[in-house]
Design an enzyme around this catalytic site. Sequence first.
Site, PDB file in Angstrom:
ATOM      1  N   VAL A   1       0.952  -1.126  -0.191  1.00  0.00           N
ATOM      2  CA  VAL A   1      -0.201   0.216  -0.041  1.00  0.00           C
ATOM      3  C   VAL A   1       0.879   0.949  -0.024  1.00  0.00           C
ATOM      4  CG1 VAL A   1      -1.571   1.297   1.254  1.00  0.00           C
ATOM      5  CG2 VAL A   1      -2.077  -1.285   1.164  1.00  0.00           C
TER       6      VAL A   1
ATOM      7  N   SER B   1     -12.284  -3.371  18.156  1.00  0.00           N
ATOM      8  CA  SER B   1     -12.963  -2.057  18.574  1.00  0.00           C
ATOM      9  C   SER B   1     -14.452  -2.391  18.829  1.00  0.00           C
ATOM     10  CB  SER B   1     -12.460  -0.925  17.917  1.00  0.00           C
ATOM     11  OG  SER B   1     -12.920   0.122  18.500  1.00  0.00           O
TER      12      SER B   1
ATOM     13  N   ASP C   1      -9.243 -17.073   9.786  1.00  0.00           N
ATOM     14  CA  ASP C   1     -10.451 -18.036   9.593  1.00  0.00           C
ATOM     15  C   ASP C   1     -10.926 -18.370   7.972  1.00  0.00           C
ATOM     16  OD1 ASP C   1     -10.778 -18.594  12.306  1.00  0.00           O
ATOM     17  OD2 ASP C   1     -11.914 -16.820  12.585  1.00  0.00           O
TER      18      ASP C   1
ATOM     19  N   THR D   1      -0.852 -46.817  15.159  1.00  0.00           N
ATOM     20  CA  THR D   1       0.024 -46.347  16.309  1.00  0.00           C
ATOM     21  C   THR D   1      -0.536 -45.119  17.160  1.00  0.00           C
ATOM     22  OG1 THR D   1       1.884 -45.477  15.327  1.00  0.00           O
ATOM     23  CG2 THR D   1       1.809 -47.722  15.637  1.00  0.00           C
TER      24      THR D   1
ATOM     25  N   GLU E   1     -11.918 -24.237  17.401  1.00  0.00           N
ATOM     26  CA  GLU E   1     -12.423 -23.988  19.079  1.00  0.00           C
ATOM     27  C   GLU E   1     -13.821 -23.960  19.171  1.00  0.00           C
ATOM     28  OE1 GLU E   1     -11.065 -20.282  19.998  1.00  0.00           O
ATOM     29  OE2 GLU E   1     -10.686 -19.490  17.935  1.00  0.00           O
TER      30      GLU E   1
ATOM     31  N   ARG F   1      -4.577 -37.386  24.837  1.00  0.00           N
ATOM     32  CA  ARG F   1      -4.015 -36.039  25.275  1.00  0.00           C
ATOM     33  C   ARG F   1      -4.609 -34.904  24.388  1.00  0.00           C
ATOM     34  NH1 ARG F   1      -2.149 -38.824  28.388  1.00  0.00           N
ATOM     35  NH2 ARG F   1      -0.234 -39.106  29.233  1.00  0.00           N
TER      36      ARG F   1
ATOM     37  N   GLN G   1      -0.775 -19.871  15.955  1.00  0.00           N
ATOM     38  CA  GLN G   1      -1.406 -20.000  14.591  1.00  0.00           C
ATOM     39  C   GLN G   1      -1.412 -18.583  13.957  1.00  0.00           C
ATOM     40  OE1 GLN G   1      -5.134 -22.627  14.612  1.00  0.00           O
ATOM     41  NE2 GLN G   1      -4.630 -22.133  16.778  1.00  0.00           N
TER      42      GLN G   1
END
Length: 327
Positions: A29, A79, A133, A220, A228, A251, A259
Amino acid sequence: MDALPKIRTLAVMTAGGDAPGMNPCIRAVVRTALHYEMKVLGVMGGFDGLIRGNFIPLGARDVGGILQRGGTILQTARSKTFLEPAAQQEALRQLNAAGVDALVVIGGGGSQRGALALHQRGVPVVGVPASIDNDIYGTDICIGVDTALNTIVDAIDKLRDTASSHNRAFLVETMGHESGYLALQAGIISGAELVLIPEIETSVEAVAQAIQDAYRRGKTHAIIVAAEGARPSVTELASQIDEMEVGFTMRVTILGHIQRGGKPSAFDRLLASRLGTKAVEFLHQGRSGVMVGLSGREVVAVDLAEVAARKRDLPLEYYQMAITLAR
């Protein structure tokens, strides 16, 4: 649309959650604006910074060496204040006081709605989509998505090593409170047994069955990738599945804000450069009230009103692909 008056001073800002590639976009920009003999101001701290009139001058050297840096040199924030008409009016006053003729807003869906609010108050503005996202309407992919996916897959590859060593099943949580895009794509390209996303309900029993099936096939390890926003959560799943006979011990790994960080990938650097350049070109050509987006191989303009009113749907055929390839 009437042609815009000549732009002498352009402002650029980043808002909302940070995304890898924001810095290359800022660089594009600034340097494109300088090419068109515009003065450039950076808005520090997102929309709250705009309300406070927190501007800094930006020249070619100020954006040198930032292509490879994650985050944003202009800093960013979400905001709630900017939702208020009085705050938008104050932002307009600050832009006028600084002599700003046009604005480029780099950010996610909320940032594009903020850009629209300013456009509706008469500010020449172009939005640039940056969100890991990938849920913004009007673009095939947003700045930051590719880097975030590479970060997730790298983490899962490492977790698979330790999972195989200890005969464990890992529940890996990615970002995506309302969108399962990251989880779904990462699940496919990392070979997960199952992907959990907010868009599709999944039971504890279904997850347990997927893990048990992997054990019975002689694997295995097992990897479950969950956004989330998926329900049940990974912690709830782990506590309940631990009490079942699935073959593996459980676990949980929550990847969290890792990320969002890291050097932007080559793809994100190029995408950010293309979108940032085009945003300034559109303003120079007299176009406003649009967001730049990638459609196929082309950079296109999408009305901000349409971007604000719609959400990019998750391609659910990928969900079936994830199931098919896991068997």
